[in-house]
Write a protein that holds these residues in place. Sequence first.
Motif, PDB file in Angstrom:
ATOM      1  N   TYR A 166      -9.047 -28.032   9.617  1.00 19.89           N
ATOM      2  CA  TYR A 166      -9.119 -29.056  10.656  1.00 19.89           C
ATOM      3  C   TYR A 166      -9.413 -28.443  12.022  1.00 19.89           C
ATOM      4  CZ  TYR A 166      -8.019 -33.325  13.217  1.00 19.89           C
ATOM      5  OH  TYR A 166      -8.098 -34.431  14.024  1.00 19.89           O
ATOM      6  N   GLY A 167      -8.818 -27.295  12.296  1.00 27.62           N
ATOM      7  CA  GLY A 167      -9.027 -26.649  13.584  1.00 27.62           C
ATOM      8  C   GLY A 167     -10.415 -26.072  13.764  1.00 27.62           C
ATOM      9  N   TRP A 168     -11.186 -26.014  12.688  1.00 27.75           N
ATOM     10  CA  TRP A 168     -12.554 -25.478  12.770  1.00 27.75           C
ATOM     11  C   TRP A 168     -13.410 -26.295  13.726  1.00 27.75           C
ATOM     12  CZ3 TRP A 168     -13.306 -20.870  10.520  1.00 27.75           C
ATOM     13  CH2 TRP A 168     -14.615 -20.362  10.487  1.00 27.75           C
ATOM     14  N   TRP A 169     -13.165 -27.632  13.803  1.00 27.68           N
ATOM     15  CA  TRP A 169     -13.907 -28.484  14.741  1.00 27.68           C
ATOM     16  C   TRP A 169     -13.452 -28.225  16.171  1.00 27.68           C
ATOM     17  CZ3 TRP A 169     -12.841 -30.841   9.913  1.00 27.68           C
ATOM     18  CH2 TRP A 169     -13.979 -31.270   9.213  1.00 27.68           C
ATOM     19  N   ASP A 170     -12.151 -28.351  16.390  1.00 26.85           N
ATOM     20  CA  ASP A 170     -11.608 -28.174  17.731  1.00 26.85           C
ATOM     21  C   ASP A 170     -10.111 -27.914  17.585  1.00 26.85           C
ATOM     22  OD1 ASP A 170     -10.694 -28.361  20.375  1.00 26.85           O
ATOM     23  OD2 ASP A 170     -12.273 -29.791  20.909  1.00 26.85           O
ATOM     24  N   TYR A 171      -9.693 -26.711  17.886  1.00 25.56           N
ATOM     25  CA  TYR A 171      -8.298 -26.317  17.679  1.00 25.56           C
ATOM     26  C   TYR A 171      -7.335 -27.162  18.506  1.00 25.56           C
ATOM     27  CZ  TYR A 171      -8.509 -23.906  22.191  1.00 25.56           C
ATOM     28  OH  TYR A 171      -8.628 -23.623  23.521  1.00 25.56           O
ATOM     29  N   ARG A 172      -7.819 -27.792  19.593  1.00 19.55           N
ATOM     30  CA  ARG A 172      -6.943 -28.601  20.435  1.00 19.55           C
ATOM     31  C   ARG A 172      -6.411 -29.826  19.703  1.00 19.55           C
ATOM     32  NH1 ARG A 172     -11.012 -29.504  25.325  1.00 19.55           N
ATOM     33  NH2 ARG A 172     -12.335 -29.801  23.485  1.00 19.55           N
ATOM     34  N   PHE A 173      -7.147 -30.303  18.699  1.00 19.21           N
ATOM     35  CA  PHE A 173      -6.703 -31.484  17.961  1.00 19.21           C
ATOM     36  C   PHE A 173      -5.538 -31.169  17.028  1.00 19.21           C
ATOM     37  CE2 PHE A 173     -11.307 -33.156  18.296  1.00 19.21           C
ATOM     38  CZ  PHE A 173     -11.053 -33.614  19.573  1.00 19.21           C
TER      39      PHE A 173
ATOM     40  N   MET B 188     -15.011 -28.433   9.812  1.00 21.54           N
ATOM     41  CA  MET B 188     -15.737 -27.728   8.758  1.00 21.54           C
ATOM     42  C   MET B 188     -16.332 -28.749   7.783  1.00 21.54           C
ATOM     43  SD  MET B 188     -14.311 -24.701   6.266  1.00 21.54           S
ATOM     44  CE  MET B 188     -13.494 -23.875   7.626  1.00 21.54           C
ATOM     45  N   LEU B 189     -17.624 -28.733   7.637  1.00 20.76           N
ATOM     46  CA  LEU B 189     -18.302 -29.674   6.753  1.00 20.76           C
ATOM     47  C   LEU B 189     -18.267 -29.191   5.309  1.00 20.76           C
ATOM     48  CD1 LEU B 189     -21.495 -30.404   8.905  1.00 20.76           C
ATOM     49  CD2 LEU B 189     -19.576 -31.955   8.526  1.00 20.76           C
ATOM     50  N   PHE B 190     -18.103 -30.123   4.369  1.00 18.24           N
ATOM     51  CA  PHE B 190     -18.155 -29.762   2.953  1.00 18.24           C
ATOM     52  C   PHE B 190     -19.508 -29.143   2.593  1.00 18.24           C
ATOM     53  CE2 PHE B 190     -14.854 -33.117   1.460  1.00 18.24           C
ATOM     54  CZ  PHE B 190     -13.834 -32.266   1.835  1.00 18.24           C
ATOM     55  N   ASN B 191     -20.579 -29.633   3.240  1.00 15.66           N
ATOM     56  CA  ASN B 191     -21.924 -29.177   2.915  1.00 15.66           C
ATOM     57  C   ASN B 191     -22.393 -28.081   3.875  1.00 15.66           C
ATOM     58  OD1 ASN B 191     -21.806 -31.296   4.840  1.00 15.66           O
ATOM     59  ND2 ASN B 191     -24.008 -31.617   4.702  1.00 15.66           N
TER      60      ASN B 191
END
Length: 473
Positions: free
Chosen positions: A42-49, A1-4
């Motif tokens: 954090y999981g917004w990018w890729d929940y696997r991480f 998730m980007l701040f902007n």
Amino acid sequence: MLFNSIEFLIFLPIVFFLYWSVFNKSLKSQNLFVLISSYIFYGWWDYRFLFLIFLSTVVDYFIGKSIPLQTQESRKRFLLWGSMLFNLGVLGFFKYYNFFIESWVELISSLGYEMQSTWTLNIILPVGISFYTFQTMSYTIDVYRGNLKPTKDFVSFASFVSFFPQLVAGPIERATNLLPQILNRRVFKSEIAAQGLRLIVWGMFKKVVIADSLAPVVDNIFSGFDTYGGGTLILGSIYFAFQIYCDFSGYSDIAIGISKLFGFELMSNFKFPYFSRNIGEFWRRWHISLSTWFRDYLYIPLGGSKGGRWMSLRNIFVIFIVSGFWHGANWTFVIWGLIHAMLYIPSFVLNTNRKYLTAVVAENSIFPSLKEAFQMGVNFCFVTIGWVFFRSESTEKAITIIGKFFTEFSYHTPYKDYLYYYIVPFVILEWLFRRDERLTNVNKLLWLVLTVIFLIFITAKFGNQQSFIYFQF
């Protein structure tokens, strides 16, 4: 998730409201909500991480608890090395595995032997892994040194590791600073929240208005370096120097500002580094959380400057090479580190590296002296040359660009307008702010103007948000 991003502009107010109105009844519920919110972020990018950061949290939590229970120093060291090898092993695999394989293949091929890189893997680099692995290692090291008592509260420790404002691009927080804040009840203070909002606006202004506006120009110049003359390439290098500074320091300002909204104080990460008068001062003002991390957890354990001149020089080279390599799996980053080592060593030998420890440039004056202006200009030129290697995909490309600075220079160059529209006004603003790092005394009218400009730019660029540069590190 980007701040902007629009997602974060929805996410932040909801988390803020629930944090202070629903989950403020107890410390445990607040910290649990911080943890859940951080994992969603954090999981917004890729929940696997999420599994990777959870695993790192579990390993260091239990090792941290186990170290004080040992009666033999050898067992304590064994646990410490277990934590470091695990964290560095995970970081090394995801970030450097293919680099080492490909470098080995290139070395063998250069010796006349044909070898295929069949061992390379399609590895996705987890966002922020370089930051949170260093953060968890600092906890284990501080527990081992006796500087910190291990926490028995897993939720609080997991919140420290995954704290969402600074999770993916810093500042790299120390457990000695952030963890005690997590373990103590927070109380909402409107004046602190107002300071946080100002830092968020300033950070967004740097990112959206300056960095994102310069990004396409920098990309164009560096991708077409073979068609542009030296003058254009110099401009492109200057623009990148401000792009990376505004992008990265903008993220840090936003992270510090958001943390203030939730009652936390993060460490400073940038202190107007381009106003530095030598390279030693630059590294006390640039990416402070990383440079102090290497100082405390690598440079000093290696002997620091107490083992004689040659050992000190060796340690300086190690620090800068490791710092370069930390940034990415490419020889260009290593050379960038070597450049800074070579710039730093004369200052170290002449004992000028600690000359400007506290006072900002032009401390009691509106304008710098001619000497200060010259020092800042020379230092910025050397730093910008280093940025050419940092930005280039290969050492050959960087060398070609720098060579053109001196062999194909021309004043007739496109993109000059960006210098007057973005760089000059921004430098003037930074100069006015240079004594007030947290921007606590800035005129309210100026904040209104900056906010309006930021909103205009983010509206114009809606749906085309630029990622932060340091997400790739």
